[in-house]
Design a protein around this motif. Structure first.
Motif, short mmCIF file in Angstrom:
data_model
loop_
_atom_site.label_atom_id
_atom_site.label_comp_id
_atom_site.label_asym_id
_atom_site.label_seq_id
_atom_site.Cartn_x
_atom_site.Cartn_y
_atom_site.Cartn_z
N MET A 144 0.84 -1.18 0.00
CA MET A 144 0.00 0.00 0.00
C MET A 144 0.88 1.23 0.00
SD MET A 144 -3.09 1.11 2.60
CE MET A 144 -2.01 1.45 3.99
N GLN A 145 0.50 2.23 -0.80
CA GLN A 145 1.25 3.47 -0.83
C GLN A 145 0.29 4.62 -1.12
OE1 GLN A 145 3.71 2.06 -4.15
NE2 GLN A 145 3.07 3.88 -5.30
N ALA A 146 0.72 5.82 -0.79
CA ALA A 146 -0.12 6.99 -1.02
C ALA A 146 -0.17 7.31 -2.51
CB ALA A 146 0.43 8.18 -0.25
N ASN A 147 -1.34 7.67 -2.99
CA ASN A 147 -1.45 8.24 -4.33
C ASN A 147 -0.99 9.69 -4.28
OD1 ASN A 147 -2.61 6.08 -5.87
ND2 ASN A 147 -4.55 6.44 -4.80
N ARG A 148 -0.26 10.10 -5.30
CA ARG A 148 0.16 11.49 -5.40
C ARG A 148 0.22 11.84 -6.87
NH1 ARG A 148 -0.83 15.50 -2.81
NH2 ARG A 148 -0.67 14.10 -1.04
N THR A 149 -0.50 12.89 -7.27
CA THR A 149 -0.47 13.29 -8.67
C THR A 149 0.91 13.81 -9.05
OG1 THR A 149 -1.11 15.60 -8.28
CG2 THR A 149 -2.90 13.98 -8.49
N SER A 150 1.11 13.98 -10.34
CA SER A 150 2.41 14.47 -10.82
C SER A 150 2.66 15.92 -10.42
CB SER A 150 2.46 14.37 -12.35
OG SER A 150 1.56 15.29 -12.95
N GLY A 151 1.59 16.67 -10.14
CA GLY A 151 1.75 18.08 -9.83
C GLY A 151 2.00 18.95 -11.05
N GLN A 152 1.86 18.37 -12.24
CA GLN A 152 2.13 19.10 -13.47
C GLN A 152 1.29 20.38 -13.55
OE1 GLN A 152 3.82 20.39 -16.23
NE2 GLN A 152 4.29 18.20 -16.53
N THR A 153 1.91 21.48 -13.96
CA THR A 153 1.20 22.74 -14.12
C THR A 153 1.24 23.26 -15.55
OG1 THR A 153 3.17 24.03 -13.53
CG2 THR A 153 1.67 23.41 -11.73
N ASP A 154 2.05 22.65 -16.40
CA ASP A 154 2.28 23.12 -17.77
C ASP A 154 1.39 22.36 -18.74
OD1 ASP A 154 3.21 24.06 -20.18
OD2 ASP A 154 5.26 23.37 -19.91
N LEU A 155 0.44 23.02 -19.36
CA LEU A 155 -0.45 22.37 -20.30
C LEU A 155 0.31 21.76 -21.47
CD1 LEU A 155 -3.53 21.97 -20.51
CD2 LEU A 155 -3.63 24.02 -21.91
N ALA A 156 1.36 22.42 -21.93
CA ALA A 156 2.12 21.93 -23.08
C ALA A 156 2.85 20.64 -22.80
CB ALA A 156 3.11 23.00 -23.55
N ALA A 157 3.10 20.34 -21.53
CA ALA A 157 3.81 19.11 -21.15
C ALA A 157 2.87 18.01 -20.69
CB ALA A 157 4.82 19.42 -20.04
N ALA A 158 1.57 18.27 -20.72
CA ALA A 158 0.61 17.35 -20.09
C ALA A 158 0.34 16.11 -20.93
CB ALA A 158 -0.70 18.08 -19.82
N ARG A 159 0.15 15.01 -20.22
CA ARG A 159 -0.34 13.75 -20.78
C ARG A 159 -1.84 13.69 -20.54
NH1 ARG A 159 3.39 10.58 -16.71
NH2 ARG A 159 2.62 12.37 -15.53
N VAL A 160 -2.62 13.56 -21.60
CA VAL A 160 -4.08 13.65 -21.46
C VAL A 160 -4.74 12.34 -21.90
CG1 VAL A 160 -4.30 14.79 -23.72
CG2 VAL A 160 -6.16 14.97 -22.07
N PHE A 161 -5.72 11.91 -21.13
CA PHE A 161 -6.49 10.70 -21.44
C PHE A 161 -7.94 11.09 -21.71
CE2 PHE A 161 -3.89 7.71 -18.41
CZ PHE A 161 -2.84 7.73 -19.32
N THR A 162 -8.56 10.36 -22.61
CA THR A 162 -10.01 10.34 -22.74
C THR A 162 -10.38 8.96 -23.26
OG1 THR A 162 -11.96 11.55 -23.50
CG2 THR A 162 -10.21 11.19 -25.12
N THR A 163 -11.61 8.53 -23.04
CA THR A 163 -11.97 7.19 -23.47
C THR A 163 -11.94 7.07 -24.99
OG1 THR A 163 -13.26 6.77 -21.48
CG2 THR A 163 -13.77 5.43 -23.40
N THR A 164 -12.52 8.04 -25.69
CA THR A 164 -12.43 8.10 -27.15
C THR A 164 -12.74 9.52 -27.60
OG1 THR A 164 -13.40 7.39 -29.26
CG2 THR A 164 -14.80 7.22 -27.31
N PRO A 165 -12.01 10.06 -28.59
CA PRO A 165 -12.35 11.39 -29.10
C PRO A 165 -13.76 11.46 -29.69
CG PRO A 165 -10.15 10.74 -29.82
CD PRO A 165 -10.78 9.54 -29.19
N ASN A 166 -14.33 10.31 -30.06
CA ASN A 166 -15.68 10.31 -30.63
C ASN A 166 -16.72 10.85 -29.65
OD1 ASN A 166 -14.98 9.32 -33.16
ND2 ASN A 166 -15.14 7.19 -32.51
N LEU A 167 -16.41 10.83 -28.36
CA LEU A 167 -17.32 11.41 -27.37
C LEU A 167 -17.56 12.89 -27.61
CD1 LEU A 167 -15.92 9.77 -24.10
CD2 LEU A 167 -18.04 9.16 -25.26
N PHE A 168 -16.62 13.55 -28.29
CA PHE A 168 -16.68 15.00 -28.48
C PHE A 168 -17.31 15.39 -29.81
CE2 PHE A 168 -13.27 14.03 -25.58
CZ PHE A 168 -13.33 15.03 -24.61
N ARG A 169 -17.70 14.42 -30.63
CA ARG A 169 -18.29 14.72 -31.93
C ARG A 169 -19.48 15.66 -31.77
NH1 ARG A 169 -14.74 13.73 -36.00
NH2 ARG A 169 -13.80 11.66 -35.75
N GLY A 170 -19.59 16.63 -32.67
CA GLY A 170 -20.68 17.59 -32.58
C GLY A 170 -20.22 18.86 -31.91
#
Length: 264
Positions: A144-170
Motif C-alpha cells: 500500500m502506498q499513497a497516491n500522489r499526482t504528478s503536480g504538473q502545471t504546464d499544459l504543453a507538457a501534459a499527458r491527457v487521457f479520454t476514453t475516445t475522441p468520438n465522445l466530443f463529436r458535434g
C-alpha cells in the motif's frame, strides 16, 4: 465534515463491497457471455456481470448503512438523505466484453451531494485506488502506498487521457481539438482507469463529456485527496456528473478550463 460518520467503517465497506463485486465479475471476464443493449439506437452494453455486481454491492452497503441512499447505474436509486452511495459496478463495460483490463468497479460515498470517499477496484489486475478524507491510497496485494499526482502545471507538457475522441463529436469537437493541440501526449480507451492513473501520477489530464454521477463520483475524492483537482467545464462540482476535466494540479485545471471555455 459530519462527526457521525466513521470513515474507517466507510473504507471497510468500500473494500468489502468491491470484493463482493469481484466474485460476480471475475468469473465472467474473458468468457463468452450474453450482452444486452440498453439503447434502441446506438450501443450501450450491459451484462450479467454489471447486474450481479451491483446487486452484491448493494447488499453489503445496505447491511452496514441501512438508512443511506444508494444510486446505481443498473438498479436506480433507493432511499434518500444526506448520505449516499453511488455505484458503477462495471465502469467500462465495452472494455470488459473486449477482454481489456481497464474496466473497474466504482463506489463513491457522498455527503450532501459531494463525494468525500471512493474506490476504484480493478480485480483482474488486483489493484484498488481508495480515498477518504485526508488520504488517497493505492493497494495491490499486501502493498500500500499513497497516491500522489504528478503536480504538473504546464499544459504543453501534459499527458491527457479520454476514453475516445468520438465522445466530443458535434458541439464539443472544437474543445477536444484545442486540448489535443495544446498537450504533449494523448491516450485513449482508459475509462475509469485513466482517472486512477492520474491520481497515481502517471497522467496529467483526463477530459470527458456527458458523464453520469455513477461514472465519476467515486473518482472525485481519489483525485482530490491525491493532490489533484477536478471540476465540470463550467467550474462547478462534478460529483453529479456532466462535462468533466480532472488535472494533476489546480493550476493545470484552471488552464484547461480557460482553454475549454475559449472555444465556442
Amino acid at each position: 465534515m459530519p462527526t457521525t460518520i466513521d470513515f474507517a467503517q466507510v473504507e471497510h465497506v468500500l473494500l468489502a463491497a468491491a470484493h463482493a463485486a469481484a466474485e460476480r465479475t471475475l468469473p465472467l471476464f474473458r468468457t463468452p457471455l450474453a450482452i444486452d443493449n440498453k439503447l434502441d439506437a446506438g450501443f450501450d452494453p450491459v451484462t450479467e456481470a454489471d447486474r450481479g455486481a451491483e446487486s452484491a454491492i448493494r447488499a453489503v452497503i445496505a447491511e452496514a448503512f441501512p438508512d443511506h441512499a444508494i444510486i446505481g447505474e443498473e438498479w436506480g436509486t433507493t432511499g434518500e438523505g444526506r448520505y449516499s452511495w453511488i455505484i458503477d459496478p462495471v465502469d467500462g463495460t465495452r472494455a470488459f466484453i473486449s477482454g481489456a483490463p481497464v474496466w473497474g468497479t466504482l463506489i463513491g460515498f457522498a455527503v450532501d451531494g459531494i463525494a468525500v470517499a471512493g474506490l476504484m477496484s480493478q480485480p483482474f489486475v488486483g489493484e484498488d485506488f481508495l480515498a477518504s478524507p485526508g488520504r488517497s491510497t493505492y493497494r495491490r496485494g499486501a502493498s500500500m502506498q499513497a497516491n500522489r499526482t504528478s503536480g504538473q502545471t504546464d499544459l504543453a507538457a501534459a499527458r491527457v487521457f479520454t476514453t475516445t475522441p468520438n465522445l466530443f463529436r458535434g458541439e464539443h469537437w472544437g474543445k477536444w481539438e484545442a486540448i489535443e493541440a495544446a498537450t504533449r501526449l494523448q491516450r485513449f480507451g482508459m475509462d475509469c482507469y485513466g482517472y486512477a492513473l492520474l491520481a497515481a501520477g502517471h497522467a496529467d489530464l483526463v477530459i470527458e463529456p456527458a458523464l453520469n454521477t455513477y461514472d465519476i463520483a467515486a473518482l472525485v475524492p481519489i483525485i482530490r485527496e491525491a493532490g489533484g483537482a477536478i471540476a465540470c467545464w463550467d467550474g462547478s462540482e462534478p460529483t453529479g456528473g456532466g462535462n468533466v476535466v480532472a488535472a494533476a494540479s489546480r493550476e493545470l485545471l484552471d488552464k484547461a478550463l480557460e482553454l475549454i471555455g475559449s472555444v465556442r
